[in-house]
Write a protein that holds these residues in place. Structure first.
Motif, PDB file in Angstrom:
ATOM      1  N   ALA A 103       0.841  -1.212   0.110  1.00 14.10           N
ATOM      2  CA  ALA A 103       0.043  -0.023  -0.164  1.00 14.10           C
ATOM      3  C   ALA A 103       0.851   1.183  -0.120  1.00 14.10           C
ATOM      4  CB  ALA A 103      -0.912  -0.026   1.245  1.00 14.10           C
ATOM      5  N   THR A 104       2.061   1.197   0.708  1.00  7.40           N
ATOM      6  CA  THR A 104       2.639   2.422   0.792  1.00  7.40           C
ATOM      7  C   THR A 104       4.402   2.420   0.349  1.00  7.40           C
ATOM      8  OG1 THR A 104       3.412   1.742   3.147  1.00  7.40           O
ATOM      9  CG2 THR A 104       1.300   3.246   2.943  1.00  7.40           C
ATOM     10  N   GLY A 105       4.548   1.420  -0.331  1.00  4.42           N
ATOM     11  CA  GLY A 105       5.866   1.328  -0.877  1.00  4.42           C
ATOM     12  C   GLY A 105       6.954   1.063   0.431  1.00  4.42           C
ATOM     13  N   TRP A 106       8.164   1.443   0.339  1.00  5.03           N
ATOM     14  CA  TRP A 106       9.196   1.328   1.125  1.00  5.03           C
ATOM     15  C   TRP A 106       9.281   2.281   2.243  1.00  5.03           C
ATOM     16  CZ3 TRP A 106      12.057  -2.903   1.428  1.00  5.03           C
ATOM     17  CH2 TRP A 106      12.373  -3.981   0.282  1.00  5.03           C
ATOM     18  N   ALA A 107       9.552   1.833   3.591  1.00  9.09           N
ATOM     19  CA  ALA A 107       9.354   2.883   4.571  1.00  9.09           C
ATOM     20  C   ALA A 107      10.485   2.393   5.812  1.00  9.09           C
ATOM     21  CB  ALA A 107       8.095   3.066   5.227  1.00  9.09           C
ATOM     22  N   LEU A 108      11.193   3.073   6.488  1.00 11.05           N
ATOM     23  CA  LEU A 108      12.028   2.628   7.407  1.00 11.05           C
ATOM     24  C   LEU A 108      10.985   2.645   8.545  1.00 11.05           C
ATOM     25  CD1 LEU A 108      14.762   1.787   8.770  1.00 11.05           C
ATOM     26  CD2 LEU A 108      15.208   4.349   8.841  1.00 11.05           C
ATOM     27  N   LYS A 109      10.926   1.537   9.528  1.00  9.36           N
ATOM     28  CA  LYS A 109      10.003   1.522  10.559  1.00  9.36           C
ATOM     29  C   LYS A 109      10.746   1.330  11.993  1.00  9.36           C
ATOM     30  CE  LYS A 109       6.008   2.001   8.643  1.00  9.36           C
ATOM     31  NZ  LYS A 109       4.891   3.066   8.771  1.00  9.36           N
ATOM     32  N   TRP A 110      10.346   1.954  13.143  1.00 13.23           N
ATOM     33  CA  TRP A 110      10.995   1.945  14.189  1.00 13.23           C
ATOM     34  C   TRP A 110      10.035   1.360  15.022  1.00 13.23           C
ATOM     35  CZ3 TRP A 110      15.843   3.124  15.861  1.00 13.23           C
ATOM     36  CH2 TRP A 110      16.889   3.630  15.058  1.00 13.23           C
ATOM     37  N   GLY A 111      10.330   0.484  16.118  1.00 10.98           N
ATOM     38  CA  GLY A 111       9.511   0.008  17.312  1.00 10.98           C
ATOM     39  C   GLY A 111       9.782   1.010  18.352  1.00 10.98           C
ATOM     40  N   GLN A 112       8.900   0.604  19.462  1.00 14.11           N
ATOM     41  CA  GLN A 112       8.882   1.689  20.518  1.00 14.11           C
ATOM     42  C   GLN A 112       9.984   1.353  21.731  1.00 14.11           C
ATOM     43  OE1 GLN A 112       6.346   4.134  21.063  1.00 14.11           O
ATOM     44  NE2 GLN A 112       6.052   3.795  19.119  1.00 14.11           N
ATOM     45  N   GLY A 113      10.735   0.089  21.528  1.00 16.46           N
ATOM     46  CA  GLY A 113      11.704  -0.052  22.450  1.00 16.46           C
ATOM     47  C   GLY A 113      11.246  -1.098  23.513  1.00 16.46           C
ATOM     48  N   THR A 114      12.451  -1.740  24.129  1.00  9.85           N
ATOM     49  CA  THR A 114      12.373  -2.638  25.264  1.00  9.85           C
ATOM     50  C   THR A 114      13.279  -2.442  26.263  1.00  9.85           C
ATOM     51  OG1 THR A 114      11.871  -5.106  25.769  1.00  9.85           O
ATOM     52  CG2 THR A 114      13.445  -4.531  24.202  1.00  9.85           C
ATOM     53  N   GLN A 115      13.145  -2.403  27.567  1.00 13.29           N
ATOM     54  CA  GLN A 115      14.120  -2.097  28.484  1.00 13.29           C
ATOM     55  C   GLN A 115      14.944  -3.042  28.912  1.00 13.29           C
ATOM     56  OE1 GLN A 115      14.827   0.937  29.873  1.00 13.29           O
ATOM     57  NE2 GLN A 115      16.612  -0.027  30.770  1.00 13.29           N
ATOM     58  N   VAL A 116      16.385  -2.984  28.924  1.00 12.83           N
ATOM     59  CA  VAL A 116      17.189  -4.028  29.468  1.00 12.83           C
ATOM     60  C   VAL A 116      17.950  -3.320  30.496  1.00 12.83           C
ATOM     61  CG1 VAL A 116      19.156  -5.366  29.068  1.00 12.83           C
ATOM     62  CG2 VAL A 116      17.272  -5.272  27.162  1.00 12.83           C
TER      63      VAL A 116
END
Length: 120
Positions: A103-116
């Motif tokens: 639907a939208t082509g190429w995109a660089l996606k990020w997650g929200q993160g996880t704490q270590v």
């Protein structure tokens, strides 16, 4: 819509191990390089490890020999196996990925993160 979600963060003692996951979901045609970063307090976000769709890997010097990045292309998921954890590995671990959506082509996606958190 395409989403990226990290999981697996926890509090562990120094010398322990954790396995983080980064899963892409939604309308996906292809996922290229998947990369793990970490954000520690007082420091800039730094690259930890990356893996291409052909499974070529790259590691930051501080984690070489201790961390392993893997991926399961069928599940659009990358993993970060972290062994012999050190206090300085503490931080928020985030992943990004180059994702092709019909639907939208190429995109660089990020997650929200996880704490270590690694304690001495």
């Amino acid at each position: 819509q395409v989403y990226l979600k990290e999981s697996g963060g926890a509090s562990v003692p120094a010398g322990g191990s954790l396995r983080l996951s980064c899963a892409a979901s939604g309308s996906i045609s292809e996922v290229l390089t998947m990369t793990w970063f970490r954000q520690t307090s007082g420091k800039q976000r730094e690259l930890v490890a990356a893996i291409t769709s052909a499974a070529t890997t790259t590691y930051a010097d501080p984690v070489k020999g201790r961390f392993t990045i893997l991926r399961d292309n069928a599940k659009n998921t990358a993993y970060l196996q972290m062994n012999n954890l050190k206090v300085e590995d503490t931080g928020v671990y985030l992943c990004n990925a180059d994702i092709l959506s019909p639907a939208t082509g190429w995109a660089l996606k990020w997650g929200q993160g996880t704490q270590v958190t690694v304690s001495s």
